[in-house]
Motif scaffolding. Structure first.
Motif, short mmCIF file in Angstrom:
data_model
loop_
_atom_site.label_atom_id
_atom_site.label_comp_id
_atom_site.label_asym_id
_atom_site.label_seq_id
_atom_site.Cartn_x
_atom_site.Cartn_y
_atom_site.Cartn_z
N VAL A 1 -6.93 -1.51 -4.57
CA VAL A 1 -7.51 -0.62 -3.55
C VAL A 1 -8.86 -0.07 -4.00
N SER B 1 -5.08 7.01 -1.03
CA SER B 1 -4.36 5.80 -0.66
C SER B 1 -2.88 5.97 -0.95
N ALA C 1 0.21 0.44 -1.00
CA ALA C 1 -0.30 -0.81 -0.41
C ALA C 1 0.51 -2.01 -0.84
N VAL D 1 -1.93 -1.15 9.07
CA VAL D 1 -2.64 -0.17 8.25
C VAL D 1 -3.18 0.95 9.15
N SER E 1 0.38 2.33 5.38
CA SER E 1 0.86 1.26 6.25
C SER E 1 2.14 1.70 6.94
N SER F 1 1.93 -7.53 -4.51
CA SER F 1 0.90 -7.05 -3.58
C SER F 1 -0.10 -8.16 -3.31
N THR G 1 -4.54 -4.80 0.14
CA THR G 1 -5.19 -3.82 -0.73
C THR G 1 -6.67 -3.68 -0.40
N PHE H 1 -7.05 -1.45 2.62
CA PHE H 1 -6.89 -0.06 2.20
C PHE H 1 -8.19 0.46 1.58
#
Length: 278
Positions: free
Chosen positions: A34, A179, A182, A191, A228, A255, A260, A263
């Protein structure tokens, strides 16, 4: 400065907004999937002063989602690898690389009050809460047991507590964006951006609110989060022990870059939008 570099930004936002963008100071905590994308997006859109905070080094498993992670940067400090890339985009940018971990013990090392924008992309629940409380409270915490004088009156109140009930802080006038989780998502259309107390369906946000209620520690003002609405998927395998530092993370989750990155870019978008609207 080579103004041609930001011609398309200025074309859209105007010269006055461009001047404001270039004058702002941003600090990003956490340069994973992120934070790394957030940093690059901000530099490409004209932010000149960024401090990067992360104590980890690039590992092979970072290459699937972290901007600066390639087979050529494995073993390099993340902050240095990303700083090098950002300076290739804008050699005149002021990029400060701090290879250290944010925690309650190191919190006073960062002079957060000197920044206009603080970006939280930390994975650890404990450290994440500390950053939020310290940044958005009226004064630094002296320990985990200190009570916030501005906490909501009912520590066991439901998650839909009204954001407007959180008073604005006097003093630091910067903006804070965070954040949430993610990892374990694949749907980019889910998102969202919401105020922290209004997020629904995110296990990380729920765990943070539960911890805040338990310790009676609450942020003194509201703040926006990228999250999300997709329910986390299960891990289907075992995480590779690649030598990366986890710092209070409960577990390592799967992930993907397209989540990411969204984000991170959304966090950057919140910064740019906020500056534009000033």
């Amino acid at each position: 400065m080579n103004n041609d570099l930001f011609n398309r930004t200025e074309l859209l936002l105007g010269s006055e907004a461009m001047k404001r963008i270039q004058s702002k100071r941003v600090i990003i905590f956490g340069l994973g999937g992120v934070g790394s994308w957030c940093a690059e997006c901000l530099v490409r859109e004209g932010i000149m002063h960024i401090t990067l905070v992360d104590s980890d080094v690039v590992c092979i498993t970072n290459c699937n989602r972290q901007l600066m992670a390639t087979t050529k940067t494995i073993g390099e400090p993340k902050v240095e690898a990303l700083r090098k890339r950002l300076l290739e985009i804008n050699p005149e940018a002021d990029i400060v690389a701090l290879q250290k971990n944010y925690s309650e013990e190191t919190a006073n090392d960062f002079n957060i009050e000197t920044y206009d924008y603080v970006i939280d992309a930390i994975d650890s629940l404990k450290d994440k809460i500390s950053l939020i409380i310290r940044t958005l409270s009226n004064s630094p915490l002296k320990g985990e047991n200190q009570r916030s004088a501005t906490a909501p009156p009912e520590p066991d109140r439901r998650e839909e507590v009204e954001a407007n009930s959180l008073p604005l802080r006097e003093g630091w006038g910067g903006s804070f964006f965070s954040s949430m989780g993610a990892a374990l998502r694949i749907d980019p259309t889910k998102v969202r951006v919401s105020e922290f107390w209004k997020i629904k369906g995110d296990p990380l946000a729920a765990a943070m609110r539960s911890s805040m209620r338990k310790h009676k520690l609450f942020p003194a003002r509201k703040f926006l989060c990228v999250h999300s609405e997709e329910q986390p998927l299960p891990n289907l395998g075992k995480a590779l022990q690649d030598g990366s530092k986890t710092f209070n993370k409960v577990q390592t989750n799967g992930s993907l870059a397209h989540i990411t990155a969204i984000f991170g870019m959304t966090l950057a978008g919140l910064v740019i939008q906020d500056i534009y609207q000033q």
